[in-house]
Design a protein around this motif. Structure first.
Motif, mmCIF file in Angstrom:
data_model
loop_
_atom_site.group_PDB
_atom_site.id
_atom_site.type_symbol
_atom_site.label_atom_id
_atom_site.label_comp_id
_atom_site.label_asym_id
_atom_site.label_seq_id
_atom_site.Cartn_x
_atom_site.Cartn_y
_atom_site.Cartn_z
ATOM 1 N N PHE A 24 0.850 -1.187 0.000
ATOM 2 C CA PHE A 24 0.000 0.000 0.000
ATOM 3 C C PHE A 24 0.888 1.239 0.000
ATOM 4 N N ASP A 25 0.709 2.096 -0.978
ATOM 5 C CA ASP A 25 1.483 3.332 -1.073
ATOM 6 C C ASP A 25 0.675 4.457 -0.426
ATOM 7 N N TYR A 26 1.025 4.820 0.805
ATOM 8 C CA TYR A 26 0.262 5.827 1.548
ATOM 9 C C TYR A 26 0.351 7.219 0.932
ATOM 10 N N ARG A 27 1.279 7.440 0.012
ATOM 11 C CA ARG A 27 1.397 8.747 -0.644
ATOM 12 C C ARG A 27 0.256 9.013 -1.617
ATOM 13 N N LYS A 28 -0.317 7.936 -2.154
ATOM 14 C CA LYS A 28 -1.279 8.044 -3.258
ATOM 15 C C LYS A 28 -2.455 8.967 -2.943
ATOM 16 N N THR A 58 1.205 20.922 -8.571
ATOM 17 C CA THR A 58 0.914 19.503 -8.384
ATOM 18 C C THR A 58 1.745 18.921 -7.249
ATOM 19 N N ILE A 59 1.231 17.844 -6.698
ATOM 20 C CA ILE A 59 2.001 17.003 -5.790
ATOM 21 C C ILE A 59 2.071 15.633 -6.453
ATOM 22 N N SER A 60 3.296 15.152 -6.653
ATOM 23 C CA SER A 60 3.520 13.862 -7.311
ATOM 24 C C SER A 60 4.467 13.024 -6.462
ATOM 25 N N LYS A 61 4.665 11.780 -6.867
ATOM 26 C CA LYS A 61 5.587 10.900 -6.155
ATOM 27 C C LYS A 61 7.005 11.428 -6.310
ATOM 28 N N GLY A 62 7.802 11.278 -5.257
ATOM 29 C CA GLY A 62 9.187 11.720 -5.277
ATOM 30 C C GLY A 62 10.120 10.651 -5.807
ATOM 31 N N SER A 63 11.395 10.826 -5.542
ATOM 32 C CA SER A 63 12.421 9.943 -6.101
ATOM 33 C C SER A 63 12.577 8.633 -5.342
ATOM 34 N N ASP A 64 11.958 8.511 -4.171
ATOM 35 C CA ASP A 64 12.011 7.242 -3.445
ATOM 36 C C ASP A 64 10.634 6.918 -2.877
ATOM 37 N N LEU A 65 10.505 5.801 -2.210
ATOM 38 C CA LEU A 65 9.200 5.304 -1.763
ATOM 39 C C LEU A 65 8.581 6.108 -0.623
ATOM 40 N N GLN A 66 9.328 7.038 -0.050
ATOM 41 C CA GLN A 66 8.821 7.800 1.089
ATOM 42 C C GLN A 66 8.746 9.295 0.798
ATOM 43 N N LEU A 78 10.086 21.155 -5.005
ATOM 44 C CA LEU A 78 10.645 20.785 -3.709
ATOM 45 C C LEU A 78 10.307 19.342 -3.406
ATOM 46 N N GLU A 79 11.290 18.572 -2.976
ATOM 47 C CA GLU A 79 11.051 17.186 -2.590
ATOM 48 C C GLU A 79 11.024 17.081 -1.072
ATOM 49 N N LEU A 80 9.986 16.425 -0.558
ATOM 50 C CA LEU A 80 9.801 16.278 0.884
ATOM 51 C C LEU A 80 9.625 14.810 1.239
ATOM 52 N N VAL A 81 10.042 14.462 2.449
ATOM 53 C CA VAL A 81 9.757 13.143 2.991
ATOM 54 C C VAL A 81 8.351 13.198 3.582
ATOM 55 N N LEU A 82 7.520 12.236 3.208
ATOM 56 C CA LEU A 82 6.160 12.140 3.728
ATOM 57 C C LEU A 82 6.082 10.900 4.608
ATOM 58 N N TYR A 83 5.790 11.111 5.875
ATOM 59 C CA TYR A 83 5.659 9.999 6.815
ATOM 60 C C TYR A 83 4.207 9.508 6.826
ATOM 61 N N GLU A 84 3.999 8.300 7.301
ATOM 62 C CA GLU A 84 2.663 7.696 7.277
ATOM 63 C C GLU A 84 1.631 8.506 8.056
ATOM 64 N N ASP A 85 2.057 9.256 9.064
ATOM 65 C CA ASP A 85 1.115 10.067 9.847
ATOM 66 C C ASP A 85 0.776 11.399 9.175
ATOM 67 N N PHE A 101 0.299 17.278 6.331
ATOM 68 C CA PHE A 101 -0.995 17.241 5.685
ATOM 69 C C PHE A 101 -2.019 17.314 6.798
ATOM 70 N N GLU A 102 -2.818 18.367 6.794
ATOM 71 C CA GLU A 102 -3.872 18.515 7.795
ATOM 72 C C GLU A 102 -5.023 17.564 7.502
ATOM 73 N N SER A 103 -5.191 17.230 6.223
ATOM 74 C CA SER A 103 -6.167 16.250 5.753
ATOM 75 C C SER A 103 -5.667 15.773 4.396
ATOM 76 N N VAL A 104 -6.407 14.887 3.735
ATOM 77 C CA VAL A 104 -5.972 14.438 2.409
ATOM 78 C C VAL A 104 -6.136 15.544 1.374
ATOM 79 N N ASN A 105 -6.814 16.632 1.736
ATOM 80 C CA ASN A 105 -7.058 17.737 0.805
ATOM 81 C C ASN A 105 -6.319 19.019 1.137
ATOM 82 N N LYS A 106 -5.586 19.058 2.255
ATOM 83 C CA LYS A 106 -4.926 20.297 2.647
ATOM 84 C C LYS A 106 -3.579 20.002 3.308
#
Length: 129
Positions: A24-28, A58-66, A78-85, A101-106
């Motif tokens: 499951f890719d939580y970034r999606k 846009t927000i798209s997938k970065g260069s690695d899985l996180q 800008l590339e950012l690390v996105l944690y599961e929380d 991310f305050e929500s999936v939309n903001k």
């Protein structure tokens, strides 16, 4: 027939366990088109600068899985690390660079730093379209 069954079992085990891609890719849920509100302020050599604007991006997938990539201008990617929380950390940042991310939309993030007579801050809020 026993060899064939053994080969099928080995193939299935290797296919399931040998892949580094998560199931499951939580970034999606965060990917897509956004409207970004950008506020930049700085203080350099006794002079203050302050600007704000809104721009689509846009927000798209970065260069690695996180990681994710935020692009709202050709020179402001800008590339950012996105944690599961949902928390964010700017990659390779040497100052204060956090967000969430305050929500999936903001989402929001802030980058600030300075030294030698200057200081700058960039605060960005993104709302999914």
């Amino acid at each position: 027939m026993k060899i064939f069954t053994t080969l099928i079992v080995v193939f299935c085990v290797v296919s399931i366990t040998g892949c580094k891609k998560p199931l499951f890719d939580y970034r999606k849920k965060y990917l897509g088109d956004y409207s970004f509100s950008v506020h930049k302020s700085s203080y350099i050599g006794g002079i203050s600068y302050d600007t704000s604007y809104t721009i689509d991006g846009t927000i798209s997938k970065g260069s690695d899985l996180q990681s994710i990539q935020i692009t709202y201008a050709s020179h402001d990617a800008l590339e950012l690390v996105l944690y599961e929380d949902g928390s964010l950390q700017v990659k390779n940042c040497y100052y204060s660079c956090t967000g969430e991310f305050e929500s999936v939309n903001k989402m929001r993030y802030t980058i600030s730093g300075g030294g030698l007579g200057g200081h700058g801050t960039q605060s960005v809020t993104g709302t999914k379209k």
